[in-house]
Design a protein around this motif. Structure first.
Motif, PDB file in Angstrom:
ATOM      1  N   ALA A 144       0.818  -1.211   0.000  1.00 52.06           N
ATOM      2  CA  ALA A 144       0.000   0.000   0.000  1.00 52.06           C
ATOM      3  C   ALA A 144       0.853   1.263   0.000  1.00 52.06           C
ATOM      4  O   ALA A 144       0.459   2.290  -0.567  1.00 52.06           O
ATOM      5  N   THR A 145       2.029   1.210   0.608  1.00 53.75           N
ATOM      6  CA  THR A 145       2.879   2.404   0.688  1.00 53.75           C
ATOM      7  C   THR A 145       3.590   2.719  -0.623  1.00 53.75           C
ATOM      8  O   THR A 145       4.236   3.762  -0.733  1.00 53.75           O
ATOM      9  N   TRP A 146       3.474   1.842  -1.611  1.00 53.49           N
ATOM     10  CA  TRP A 146       4.160   2.062  -2.880  1.00 53.49           C
ATOM     11  C   TRP A 146       3.317   2.880  -3.859  1.00 53.49           C
ATOM     12  O   TRP A 146       3.811   3.249  -4.928  1.00 53.49           O
ATOM     13  N   ALA A 147       2.087   3.162  -3.554  1.00 49.33           N
ATOM     14  CA  ALA A 147       1.219   3.905  -4.476  1.00 49.33           C
ATOM     15  C   ALA A 147       1.786   5.298  -4.731  1.00 49.33           C
ATOM     16  O   ALA A 147       2.153   6.022  -3.800  1.00 49.33           O
ATOM     17  N   GLY A 148       1.865   5.670  -6.007  1.00 52.16           N
ATOM     18  CA  GLY A 148       2.370   6.976  -6.398  1.00 52.16           C
ATOM     19  C   GLY A 148       3.873   7.118  -6.357  1.00 52.16           C
ATOM     20  O   GLY A 148       4.399   8.203  -6.634  1.00 52.16           O
ATOM     21  N   ARG A 149       4.584   6.058  -6.075  1.00 53.15           N
ATOM     22  CA  ARG A 149       6.039   6.141  -5.918  1.00 53.15           C
ATOM     23  C   ARG A 149       6.737   5.865  -7.252  1.00 53.15           C
ATOM     24  O   ARG A 149       6.409   4.899  -7.943  1.00 53.15           O
ATOM     25  N   PRO A 150       7.714   6.688  -7.634  1.00 52.96           N
ATOM     26  CA  PRO A 150       8.531   6.349  -8.816  1.00 52.96           C
ATOM     27  C   PRO A 150       9.465   5.192  -8.486  1.00 52.96           C
ATOM     28  O   PRO A 150      10.077   5.154  -7.412  1.00 52.96           O
ATOM     29  N   VAL A 151       9.574   4.247  -9.398  1.00 52.28           N
ATOM     30  CA  VAL A 151      10.365   3.041  -9.157  1.00 52.28           C
ATOM     31  C   VAL A 151      11.158   2.701 -10.407  1.00 52.28           C
ATOM     32  O   VAL A 151      10.874   3.184 -11.505  1.00 52.28           O
ATOM     33  N   ARG A 152      12.145   1.864 -10.210  1.00 53.80           N
ATOM     34  CA  ARG A 152      12.846   1.202 -11.318  1.00 53.80           C
ATOM     35  C   ARG A 152      12.467  -0.269 -11.268  1.00 53.80           C
ATOM     36  O   ARG A 152      12.641  -0.933 -10.242  1.00 53.80           O
ATOM     37  N   ALA A 153      11.933  -0.763 -12.371  1.00 55.29           N
ATOM     38  CA  ALA A 153      11.486  -2.150 -12.456  1.00 55.29           C
ATOM     39  C   ALA A 153      12.515  -2.967 -13.222  1.00 55.29           C
ATOM     40  O   ALA A 153      12.972  -2.556 -14.291  1.00 55.29           O
ATOM     41  N   GLU A 154      12.869  -4.122 -12.678  1.00 54.75           N
ATOM     42  CA  GLU A 154      13.802  -5.049 -13.312  1.00 54.75           C
ATOM     43  C   GLU A 154      13.095  -6.387 -13.479  1.00 54.75           C
ATOM     44  O   GLU A 154      12.413  -6.857 -12.568  1.00 54.75           O
ATOM     45  N   PHE A 155      13.261  -6.994 -14.653  1.00 52.75           N
ATOM     46  CA  PHE A 155      12.633  -8.289 -14.892  1.00 52.75           C
ATOM     47  C   PHE A 155      13.443  -9.053 -15.921  1.00 52.75           C
ATOM     48  O   PHE A 155      14.365  -8.516 -16.542  1.00 52.75           O
ATOM     49  N   ARG A 156      13.087 -10.310 -16.093  1.00 49.53           N
ATOM     50  CA  ARG A 156      13.774 -11.157 -17.055  1.00 49.53           C
ATOM     51  C   ARG A 156      12.743 -11.997 -17.794  1.00 49.53           C
ATOM     52  O   ARG A 156      11.676 -12.327 -17.260  1.00 49.53           O
ATOM     53  N   VAL A 157      13.068 -12.339 -19.021  1.00 47.45           N
ATOM     54  CA  VAL A 157      12.236 -13.225 -19.829  1.00 47.45           C
ATOM     55  C   VAL A 157      13.143 -14.236 -20.515  1.00 47.45           C
ATOM     56  O   VAL A 157      14.347 -14.012 -20.676  1.00 47.45           O
ATOM     57  N   THR A 158      12.557 -15.337 -20.917  1.00 50.66           N
ATOM     58  CA  THR A 158      13.289 -16.371 -21.633  1.00 50.66           C
ATOM     59  C   THR A 158      13.051 -16.192 -23.127  1.00 50.66           C
ATOM     60  O   THR A 158      11.908 -16.177 -23.586  1.00 50.66           O
ATOM     61  N   VAL A 159      14.138 -16.045 -23.875  1.00 52.17           N
ATOM     62  CA  VAL A 159      14.086 -15.934 -25.329  1.00 52.17           C
ATOM     63  C   VAL A 159      14.901 -17.086 -25.893  1.00 52.17           C
ATOM     64  O   VAL A 159      16.122 -17.111 -25.758  1.00 52.17           O
ATOM     65  N   GLY A 160      14.228 -18.048 -26.500  1.00 53.48           N
ATOM     66  CA  GLY A 160      14.932 -19.250 -26.926  1.00 53.48           C
ATOM     67  C   GLY A 160      15.388 -20.026 -25.704  1.00 53.48           C
ATOM     68  O   GLY A 160      14.595 -20.398 -24.844  1.00 53.48           O
ATOM     69  N   ASP A 161      16.700 -20.258 -25.601  1.00 47.99           N
ATOM     70  CA  ASP A 161      17.277 -20.920 -24.435  1.00 47.99           C
ATOM     71  C   ASP A 161      17.969 -19.940 -23.501  1.00 47.99           C
ATOM     72  O   ASP A 161      18.619 -20.358 -22.536  1.00 47.99           O
ATOM     73  N   SER A 162      17.859 -18.656 -23.770  1.00 52.33           N
ATOM     74  CA  SER A 162      18.616 -17.662 -23.020  1.00 52.33           C
ATOM     75  C   SER A 162      17.695 -16.796 -22.173  1.00 52.33           C
ATOM     76  O   SER A 162      16.543 -16.543 -22.527  1.00 52.33           O
ATOM     77  N   LEU A 163      18.231 -16.345 -21.040  1.00 51.02           N
ATOM     78  CA  LEU A 163      17.526 -15.397 -20.185  1.00 51.02           C
ATOM     79  C   LEU A 163      17.975 -13.989 -20.547  1.00 51.02           C
ATOM     80  O   LEU A 163      19.174 -13.697 -20.580  1.00 51.02           O
ATOM     81  N   ARG A 164      17.019 -13.118 -20.821  1.00 46.87           N
ATOM     82  CA  ARG A 164      17.310 -11.723 -21.154  1.00 46.87           C
ATOM     83  C   ARG A 164      16.786 -10.833 -20.039  1.00 46.87           C
ATOM     84  O   ARG A 164      15.658 -11.003 -19.571  1.00 46.87           O
ATOM     85  N   PHE A 165      17.604  -9.871 -19.617  1.00 53.69           N
ATOM     86  CA  PHE A 165      17.255  -8.988 -18.511  1.00 53.69           C
ATOM     87  C   PHE A 165      16.942  -7.595 -19.049  1.00 53.69           C
ATOM     88  O   PHE A 165      17.652  -7.078 -19.919  1.00 53.69           O
ATOM     89  N   PHE A 166      15.885  -6.982 -18.489  1.00 57.01           N
ATOM     90  CA  PHE A 166      15.468  -5.645 -18.887  1.00 57.01           C
ATOM     91  C   PHE A 166      15.098  -4.843 -17.636  1.00 57.01           C
ATOM     92  O   PHE A 166      14.763  -5.418 -16.591  1.00 57.01           O
TER      93      PHE A 166
END
Length: 349
Positions: free
Chosen positions: A135-157
């Motif tokens: 609840a305390t995160w509402a309205g807060r600017p953040v940096r989001a980090e995630f990963r997805v699988t492309v083929g056999d490789s993990l890609r980070f964004f």
């Protein structure tokens, strides 16, 4: 009268009409010929015309090369991850794979990062499931980090965004994160990670590593025959046990039961199938880096870093322990992952 009779000639001359003022004198060429003569006079001779055509062709070729160079330079300097289609493709993969989004606040924020899972996409927002109250995160600017699988490789964004609102979900808190217009690819580790397919994993087991156990290398057991029963074993097709989630030259991630409590140091036996050759059988001494449990999943991700390794021809052979290389890599795993990493990198999103 004959044809040369003067009277006949005089009669013919009398029958002709007299010339009008302004008429061209006799024996004058036609008017069109008189007007076209200057044009033909301006045409250069054949050799000069050929040189003129060469100059014109060279100018056109130079103009085409300059335009092509500008187009290529613009394509090389363009940001591919600012393309809306590329961003949509990656976010769709994140939704389909229920990717983990790690939200980090400002550097001055004392609150730790928030682990979330992508539930679904909306036109202007990403709907995320949180592992704890947010609840305390509402309205807060953040940096989001995630990963997805492309083929056999993990890609980070990663990307910068704002938490639009927070709400209570049926089983977990919900967050709405403003949809990004640009993604930033990055690498979290020195060695890219891949996600081996299930047929490539022939065997996987995990033992508790006791530092006080006999043997060289800080308690590393030399004889697998003296090991107790493993804590977790991978069995193809079995729902319980462990499963190899990702792999790199310096570490691996395994899926364990959500309620499991893996040790801080562990011993891994990993057997990987190769392309037509003998399987790659390795004993790995590992240190636990993290144990991440996420909402909506029955398993947790155990992250391990490899400190020592030993390659054996048989699972019961004595283990020739060697430390990891100076860069943290395990040479046999590096050779096994490199071709698969290169194949995944050739995919164009």
């Amino acid at each position: 009268m004959t044809e040369s009779d003067p009277r006949t000639v005089a009669s013919d001359a009398a029958s002709r009409p007299e010339s009008e003022p302004g008429d061209p004198p006799p024996d004058t060429p036609p008017r069109c010929a008189r007007y076209a003569a200057p044009l033909f006079a301006a045409v250069p001779p054949p050799d000069a015309l050929f040189r003129l055509l060469l100059v014109a062709a060279g100018a056109l070729a130079l103009y085409w090369l300059i335009r092509r160079q500008k187009t290529l330079r613009a394509a090389l300097t363009a940001d591919p991850w600012a393309d809306p289609r590329a961003v949509d493709n990656i976010l769709t993969l994140a939704q389909d794979q229920r990717a983990v989004f790690r939200l980090v606040g400002r550097p001055t924020d004392a609150e730790p990062a928030l682990e979330t899972v992508c539930a679904h996409l909306e036109r202007r927002a990403l709907v995320l499931l949180s592992a704890r109250d947010a609840a305390t995160w509402a309205g807060r600017p953040v940096r989001a980090e995630f990963r997805v699988t492309v083929g056999d490789s993990l890609r980070f964004f990663r990307f910068d965004s704002v938490v639009l609102r927070c709400a209570a979900g049926e089983s977990s808190p919900l967050l709405e994160l403003a949809r990004p217009v640009r993604l930033e690819p990055y690498r979290r580790r020195a060695f890219p990670r891949i996600r081996p397919s299930r047929p490539e994993v022939a065997a996987l087991g995990l033992w508790r590593l006791d530092p006080a156990a006999p043997g060289k290398g800080g308690g590393l057991p030399p004889d697998p025959a003296r090991l107790p029963a493993p804590l977790f074993v991978f069995r193809p097709g079995a729902a319980a046990g462990i499963r190899l989630d990702n792999l790199s030259a310096s570490g691996l991630g395994v899926r364990v039961s959500r309620d499991a409590t893996p040790p801080a140091r562990c011993l891994i036996f990993l057997c990987l199938r190769t392309n037509g050759g003998a399987p790659l059988a390795l004993w790995l001494a590992c240190e636990r880096r993290h144990l991440t449990a996420l909402p909506g999943r029955a398993t947790a991700l155990l992250g391990l870093r490899i400190s020592h390794w030993g390659r054996v021809a048989r699972a019961d052979a004595l283990i020739p322990w060697k430390p990891a290389a100076a860069d943290g890599s395990t040479p046999p795993l590096l050779r096994w992952t490199l071709p698969r990493t290169a194949a995944a990198a050739s995919l164009n999103l």
